[in-house]
Design an enzyme around this catalytic site. Structure first.
Site, PDB file in Angstrom:
ATOM      1  N   LYS A  71      -4.800 -10.712  -6.083  1.00 47.20           N
ATOM      2  CA  LYS A  71      -5.991 -11.783  -5.966  1.00 47.20           C
ATOM      3  C   LYS A  71      -7.031 -10.872  -5.789  1.00 47.20           C
ATOM      4  CE  LYS A  71      -6.027  -8.604  -1.609  1.00 47.20           C
ATOM      5  NZ  LYS A  71      -5.498  -8.629  -0.232  1.00 47.20           N
ATOM      6  N   LYS A  80       1.163  -1.113   0.396  1.00 39.97           N
ATOM      7  CA  LYS A  80      -0.032  -0.139   0.333  1.00 39.97           C
ATOM      8  C   LYS A  80       1.249   1.075  -0.046  1.00 39.97           C
ATOM      9  CE  LYS A  80      -3.952  -1.839   2.431  1.00 39.97           C
ATOM     10  NZ  LYS A  80      -5.139  -2.146   3.804  1.00 39.97           N
ATOM     11  N   LYS A 132     -11.178  -5.065  -3.681  1.00 40.79           N
ATOM     12  CA  LYS A 132     -12.872  -4.304  -4.044  1.00 40.79           C
ATOM     13  C   LYS A 132     -12.208  -3.027  -4.409  1.00 40.79           C
ATOM     14  CE  LYS A 132     -13.778  -4.746   0.753  1.00 40.79           C
ATOM     15  NZ  LYS A 132     -13.383  -4.083   2.195  1.00 40.79           N
TER      16      LYS A 132
HETATM   17  P1  TYM Z   1     -10.546  -6.357   4.307  1.00 42.38           P
HETATM   18  O1  TYM Z   1     -11.861  -5.513   4.390  1.00 42.38           O
HETATM   19  O2  TYM Z   1      -9.986  -6.158   3.617  1.00 42.38           O
HETATM   20  O3  TYM Z   1     -11.284  -8.233   3.643  1.00 42.38           O
HETATM   21  C1  TYM Z   1     -12.166  -8.530   4.657  1.00 42.38           C
HETATM   22  C2  TYM Z   1     -12.066  -9.926   4.354  1.00 42.38           C
HETATM   23  O4  TYM Z   1     -11.983 -10.224   3.586  1.00 42.38           O
HETATM   24  C3  TYM Z   1     -10.406 -11.644   3.059  1.00 42.38           C
HETATM   25  N1  TYM Z   1     -10.765 -11.590   1.496  1.00 42.38           N
HETATM   26  C4  TYM Z   1     -10.861 -12.693   0.842  1.00 42.38           C
HETATM   27  N2  TYM Z   1     -10.262 -13.911   1.394  1.00 42.38           N
HETATM   28  C5  TYM Z   1     -10.062 -14.196   0.182  1.00 42.38           C
HETATM   29  N3  TYM Z   1      -9.606 -14.270  -0.957  1.00 42.38           N
HETATM   30  C6  TYM Z   1      -9.452 -12.501  -1.580  1.00 42.38           C
HETATM   31  N4  TYM Z   1      -9.362 -12.358  -2.717  1.00 42.38           N
HETATM   32  C7  TYM Z   1      -9.606 -11.478  -0.217  1.00 42.38           C
HETATM   33  N5  TYM Z   1      -9.595 -11.176  -0.393  1.00 42.38           N
HETATM   34  C8  TYM Z   1      -9.463 -10.077   0.803  1.00 42.38           C
HETATM   35  C9  TYM Z   1      -9.758 -11.523   3.876  1.00 42.38           C
HETATM   36  O5  TYM Z   1      -8.648 -11.779   4.321  1.00 42.38           O
HETATM   37  C10 TYM Z   1     -11.084 -10.651   5.535  1.00 42.38           C
HETATM   38  O6  TYM Z   1     -10.688 -11.457   6.099  1.00 42.38           O
HETATM   39  N6  TYM Z   1      -7.972  -5.403   7.960  1.00 42.38           N
HETATM   40  C11 TYM Z   1      -8.696  -6.235   7.586  1.00 42.38           C
HETATM   41  C12 TYM Z   1      -9.764  -6.303   8.145  1.00 42.38           C
HETATM   42  C13 TYM Z   1      -9.749  -6.062  10.362  1.00 42.38           C
HETATM   43  C14 TYM Z   1      -9.638  -6.630  10.606  1.00 42.38           C
HETATM   44  C15 TYM Z   1      -9.818  -7.073  12.062  1.00 42.38           C
HETATM   45  C16 TYM Z   1      -9.865  -8.331  10.416  1.00 42.38           C
HETATM   46  C17 TYM Z   1     -10.085  -4.725  11.172  1.00 42.38           C
HETATM   47  N7  TYM Z   1      -9.505  -5.542  12.261  1.00 42.38           N
HETATM   48  C18 TYM Z   1      -9.379  -7.748  12.998  1.00 42.38           C
HETATM   49  C19 TYM Z   1     -10.054  -9.585  11.130  1.00 42.38           C
HETATM   50  C20 TYM Z   1     -10.105  -9.367  12.533  1.00 42.38           C
HETATM   51  C21 TYM Z   1      -9.231  -6.091   6.354  1.00 42.38           C
HETATM   52  O7  TYM Z   1      -9.333  -4.854   5.761  1.00 42.38           O
HETATM   53  O8  TYM Z   1     -10.199  -6.937   5.522  1.00 42.38           O
END
Ligand code: TYM
Length: 326
Positions: free
Chosen positions: A192, A110, A195
């Protein structure tokens, strides 16, 4: 078991988020104590529009509910409504070496992309994540593969705190799905699904049938027209096979057997059909919830924040005692 996980409010939820995270969340609801958070504070580290932020937060609450998170079984709340997250984040900041943060893959990616617009929040992002998790004595964190490194860091921070101040935090474990932990982009299966990725790289959870059809039709494959799972040499087809198998609730071997001898065209038609059928209930449920947005959804978030706050404030009191602040 105490389960905690979260998703950022910005961007449209796609089938990668669903297969990597939300599908597991739903399974964990039976017999566990689940807390699912909309992590708006994390989203502030990226470019965003303050005019639409609150709307995006509400939309994500609707996504959670439409996808099958049951507010009777799970706690759903917005991160910024429980101030203890930022408070614990500060305490944990003081225990985390900068080098460990600079080594995080997501930070490196990032900050490289943003160059001068990178910010300190981006570097400290995983500490806020650790605070989210540790605040609730979490045992299991269901996430996709890209978050594994952040959970490892949360484990290290918990251990470091316990060593320095005495046993305080549970050491959480990441839980990744067996197959859908890393769903790849439909446009470039080396990246991957994301969004913020290129248009058409992701199928949204609420795409209409026509859009799903177009996206799958234009998904990258290869030229040998043989359906087999080989992520190294056939990343496009392998990714589609994972998606197909996950939505059909069958193993990849079963899918390979079922599709043996079929052309890519037929496979894509079948995949489109499965996706349309599987995502249809989500679209319907969302439409219903949209009408109850003001009262019903707001009320769920307010109850969720109340419940989370009770847990968080007693944990923070314990942390402050251990750190010698009170
Ligand atoms: P975020 O919002 O980017 O993504 C949310 C969840 O989706 C999963 N994910 C995927 N899984 C499989 N294939 C993909 N292409 C893919 N893209 C995203 C992510 O692994 C995630 O589980 N930092 C985290 C949010 C967060 C969080 C936390 C998670 C903040 N605090 C505490 C767990 C515990 C995030 O940005 O997820």
């Amino acid at each position: 078991m105490r389960i905690f996980s979260g998703i950022q409010p910005t961007g449209e939820i796609h089938i990668g988020n669903y297969l990597g995270a939300i599908k597991q969340w739903i399974e964990f609801q039976e017999g566990n104590d689940c807390i699912y958070c909309i992590v708006d504070l994390h989203a502030l580290t990226s470019d965003y529009d303050p005019e639409t932020m609150r709307d995006s937060i509400m939309n994500k609450a609707i996504v959670y509910l439409a996808a099958g998170i049951d507010p009777e079984k799970s706690t759903i709340f917005v991160q910024s409504e429980v101030k203890e997250h930022t408070e614990l984040c500060w305490y944990l900041n003081t225990l985390t070496p900068i080098g460990e943060l600079e080594r995080m893959t997501q930070y490196k990616e990032k900050s490289k992309r943003k160059k001068k617009r990178s910010n300190a929040g981006l570097l400290n992002y995983p500490i806020l994540m650790a605070a989210d998790i540790l605040l609730y004595d979490t045992e299991v964190v269901p996430v996709g593969e890209d978050q594994k490194q952040h959970i490892e860091l949360a484990r290290d921070i918990a251990k470091r705190f316990n060593k320095r101040f005495g046993e305080t935090f549970k050491v959480p474990k990441a839980q990744l799905p067996k197959k859908g932990a890393r769903i790849m982009s439909l446009k470039n299966p080396k990246n991957k699904m994301s969004k913020s990725g290129k248009k058409g790289n992701a199928v949204s959870l609420f795409d209409d049938p026509k859009t799903i059809e177009e996206k799958i039709k234009s998904a990258v494959t290869d030229t040998d027209n043989k359906i087999s799972y080989d992520p190294k040499d056939k990343p496009g087809i392998s990714n589609l096979l994972v998606i197909y198998s996950e939505f059909k609730d069958q193993t990849i071997e079963e899918s390979e057997k079922e599709l043996k001898g079929e052309s890519y065209k037929v496979f894509k038609e079948k995949l489109t059909e499965v996706l349309i059928e599987s995502l249809d209930p989500f679209r319907k449920k969302r439409r219903e919830l949209e009408k109850r947005r003001e009262v019903y959804v707001e009320e769920i978030l307010s109850q969720g924040a109340k419940k989370a706050k009770t847990l968080a404030s007693s944990n923070i009191a314990r942390v402050k005692r251990k750190m010698g602040l009170v």
